[in-house]
Design an enzyme around this catalytic site. Structure first.
Site, PDB file in Angstrom:
ATOM      1  N   THR A  85     -36.119 -23.354 -63.323  1.00 29.45           N
ATOM      2  CA  THR A  85     -36.776 -22.736 -64.482  1.00 29.45           C
ATOM      3  C   THR A  85     -37.578 -23.747 -65.298  1.00 29.45           C
ATOM      4  OG1 THR A  85     -34.938 -21.206 -64.582  1.00 29.45           O
ATOM      5  CG2 THR A  85     -36.306 -21.340 -66.546  1.00 29.45           C
TER       6      THR A  85
ATOM      7  N   GLU B 206     -29.488 -16.572 -62.818  1.00 31.17           N
ATOM      8  CA  GLU B 206     -29.460 -16.055 -61.438  1.00 31.17           C
ATOM      9  C   GLU B 206     -30.228 -14.739 -61.328  1.00 31.17           C
ATOM     10  OE1 GLU B 206     -28.366 -17.317 -58.443  1.00 31.17           O
ATOM     11  OE2 GLU B 206     -28.370 -19.089 -59.710  1.00 31.17           O
TER      12      GLU B 206
ATOM     13  N   GLY C  64     -28.375 -26.276 -65.991  1.00 35.29           N
ATOM     14  CA  GLY C  64     -27.076 -26.770 -66.416  1.00 35.29           C
ATOM     15  C   GLY C  64     -26.768 -28.084 -65.727  1.00 35.29           C
TER      16      GLY C  64
END
Ligand SMILES: Cc1cc2nc3c(=O)[nH]c(=O)nc-3n(C[C@H](O)[C@H](O)[C@H](O)COP(=O)(O)OP(=O)(O)OC[C@H]3O[C@@H](n4cnc5c(N)ncnc54)[C@H](O)[C@@H]3O)c2cc1C
Length: 674
Positions: A151, A434, A190
């Site tokens: 992303t 996701e 993350g």
């Protein structure tokens, strides 16, 4: 005599005990079912026992009063303790034990979780065998940590819109990774901000000035000794979030960073020395690999919602409000209010259906994995369809369900000490990552659109989609649910869900035909977008019902007859709740008549009063340990007051009668003479 629950004195509240005494079914059989079998449950108990051996590993209410920095430090201490105490068990033999340990034994988000899940899977799935041999052992021993950097600030759902570039330098046999714009900064991954020293960066490949699609590249980001960013790398943490605050979501910019040619993940595509691209495998394999995390999101949805329901339901059988019982001065338990059962009963029904459906999904995924290795792709379409649809449907149900649990606890549901706010906030991104849920429903709808096109050529839909072969037959069924008896009939409920879905399917296809002169974009994204998403949603929830019923009615699958009865009632309740939420299509199709709504509601009332005595035994079958989600109101002792007060007394703001700032800023005003 009524006893109050007390964790400190190990006394179970008599109200909670009375609920447990109602159990009329084999609770252990349900426990095994929920955890995915006896063997899996034994493994989970083993993990819980490992955590319980060391105080530092257990969840604690102190967590709720910690700053982000303290939470990160605490999580690292727990991870390190686990590493020191259980290296052989959880780290050497990395994979499944590690992730399930996290899900049943780790408060907050686990540092390096992405290293062990998405990063590892991406190397395994997208890297060549040689790359796997080189990197996977390093990842397993934490000699290499990483994140999944897809992303960007400018694009999340639209992967082809990514702007980061990977330009092939033929002369030096290197790729140059670059972030050309602000919007190309990687944003959100993350483990990227603090815990990774590598990133799998997804970037637009450029060869000889030509864009050649988005691919993954292994990019070192930090010096292993100093943990400082390497030259050309700007990396940081994105700041406080709605939840997930113990995870280091990061941003990353790459300024002409050079990596060797061998760092392009090349299981499927490779660039040779001359800059020629070679497609090595079937790109469909990539989609298969990417489904794994989605499938696990589906699997965890019922578990996460059940944690919330365990807390809220225990509270609701000990907490009493208003003397509304006939011939008694006692106050009524919250769960004795019909309105309360209308909140929790449907959640329990959704939990059971989500649990059984997701177990089926996992089994299908495992088969898919094996088939992909043999280059068999037949199952891919249906798995893509189901995993996208269930990811969207289940994460929405679980997230909203946790909020229902939180609100159902009144004021204390708003207290962090109830455990519910952190559960909800940490669960929240499941609806986004996701694949955003709306986009996921659009993905799920693709197979329905394809099925329709195939039906025009005379091809029959198979398996759980077979009901679409007889849409017209289904739509001929009229006035089928008018009485309560009819509303409790499993077959009529099955047909109702089928008709709802078939009606939306037919109407959407008719609409698409009606607007066929418009462009594809206009039709799919402007004029029929809501219909497409609504169709996929209803279909997916109907398929879940089919999977649930098929599983519990299988001969020998549920041995205890009372348990089978409860599960059938919960299946009915699932269908009724769905039909109550969204029934317009059934009225339009004529399957429902004017009194159907009342029949549905009365059937729900009937089922909820039937299930009421067994709510706690059914919900508690998960057997969650208290330390998994410390709660001042939902612990296994039914201690809803003593601990609440004790934790309040221990609040950080009570440490000093004058908290920081009070003396300097307020006391002079408050004590000044007029
Ligand atoms: C806690 C957290 C962890 C994350 N971890 C990672 C990670 O490890 N690695 C990584 O790469 N990314 C990660 N992400 C990013 C995540 O994958 C994206 O946020 C997600 O894919 C959605 O993309 P977006 O934020 O750009 O939303 P957008 O795509 O901008 O969507 C915004 C809104 O527009 C709607 N929308 C978008 N497209 C359409 C359409 N075609 N039709 C209708 N509506 C549409 C969506 O429904 C949504 O409501 C993480 C995100 C979070 C919150």
């Amino acid at each position: 005599m009524q006893t109050t629950g007390s964790i400190r004195n190990k006394v179970v509240s008599s109200d909670l005990q009375a609920e447990r005494n109602n159990c009329n079914f084999d609770q252990l059989e349900l426990t095994h079912l929920l955890w995915g079998g006896q063997k899996e449950y034994q493994r989970v108990r083993g993990i819980i026992a490992d955590v319980e051996r060391y105080e530092v590993l257990k969840g604690s209410e102190k967590w709720y009063d910690m700053s982000r920095e303290e939470q990160h430090e605490n999580a690292l201490l727990r991870l390190r303790t686990m590493y020191d105490k259980y290296f052989d068990k959880y780290f050497k033999e990395y994979k499944p034990s590690m992730t399930s340990w996290w899900s049943v034994g780790f408060q907050g988000l686990m540092p390096f979780m992405v290293t062990f899940s998405m990063f590892y899977s991406a190397v395994k799935g997208l890297g060549s065998d040689e790359q796997g041999d080189k990197w996977l052992p390093l990842i397993r021993t934490m000699k290499m940590t990483g994140c999944y950097a897809q992303t960007e600030l400018g694009h999340g759902s639209f992967v082809q819109g990514l702007e980061t570039t990977a330009t092939f330098d033929k002369e030096k046999q290197e790729f140059i990774i670059n972030s050309p714009t602000i919007t190309s900064f990687k944003f959100w991954p993350g483990d990227m901000a603090i815990y990774s020293d590598h990133a799998i960066v997804f970037a637009k490949l450029i060869i000889d000035g030509k864009a050649r699609g988005v691919h993954g590249f292994m990019v070192p980001t930090r010096d292993r000794q100093t943990w400082a960013p390497l030259p050309g790398i700007e990396v940081g943490e994105i700041g406080p979030k709605f939840g997930f605050n113990s995870k280091d979501n990061g941003y990353l910019a790459l300024r002409q960073v050079r990596i060797p040619k061998g760092n392009m993940l090349s299981r499927l595509v490779e660039v040779d020395e001359n800059g020629k691209m070679h497609v090595k495998g079937d790109p469909r394999a990539l989609y298969g690999i990417m489904l794994e995390t989605r499938v696990w999101i589906c699997r965890f949805a019922s578990q996460q919602l059940s944690q919330g329901l365990t807390i809220a339901a225990r509270y609701a059988v000990v907490r009493r409000q208003f003397s509304t019982l006939d011939a008694s001065k006692e106050e009524r338990k919250l769960l004795e209010y019909q309105t309360h059962m209308f909140k929790f009963g449907p959640l329990l029904a959704y939990i059971m259906v989500m649990n059984i459906t997701s177990k089926y999904l996992i089994q299908e995924y495992e088969t898919l994995e094996e088939e992909l290795m043999q280059k068999k792709f037949d199952r891919l379409d249906i798995m893509h369809h189901l995993s996208a649809g269930y990811k969207a449907a289940f994460s929405k149900i679980a997230y909203e369900g946790i909020d229902t649990c939180r609100q159902a606890c009144g004021g204390v549901g708003f207290s962090a000490h109830s455990g519910l706010p952190s559960l909800q906030a940490d669960y929240a991104p499941n609806t986004t990552y996701e694949g955003d849920n709306t986009v996921m429903f659009q993905q799920a709808a693709k197979l329905l659109l394809k099925t329709y096109k195939q039906s025009l050529k005379g091809e029959k839909a198979q398996g759980y989609l077979a009901y679409l072969n007889d849409v017209d037959g289904l739509l001929k069924l009229k006035g089928q649910i008018i009485t309560v008896e009819q509303a409790l009939d499993l077959d009529k409920l099955d047909k109702a869900l089928a008709v709802r879905s078939a009606y939306k399917y037919k109407r959407t296809m008719a609409l698409l035909k009606e607007i066929e002169s418009k462009s594809e974009n206009e039709r799919v994204h402007s004029l029929a977008a809501v219909d497409i998403v609504g169709m996929a949603h209803s279909h997916i929830l109907y398929v879940a019902y089919q999977i649930f019923c098929a599983n519990i009615s299988q001969l020998g699958s549920i041995k205890c007859p009372n348990l089978r009865g409860h599960l059938q009632d919960l299946g009915r309740l699932y269908a009724l709740s769905e039909l109550k939420n969204d029934s317009a299509s059934l009225y339009e199709a004529g399957y429902f008549e004017s009194t159907s709504g009342t029949a549905i509601q009365n059937a729900q009332k009937h089922l909820l009063s039937k299930l009421r005595p067994y709510m706690i035994p059914l919900i508690e079958a998960w057997n969650f340990p208290d330390h998994l989600l410390p709660s001042a109101i939902g612990n296994s002792y039914g201690d809803i007051y003593e601990t609440q007060l004790e934790w309040a007394r221990n609040s950080k703001l009570n440490k000093n009668p004058m908290p920081k700032g009070f003396k300097e800023y307020m006391l002079p005003i408050l004590t000044a003479k007029l």
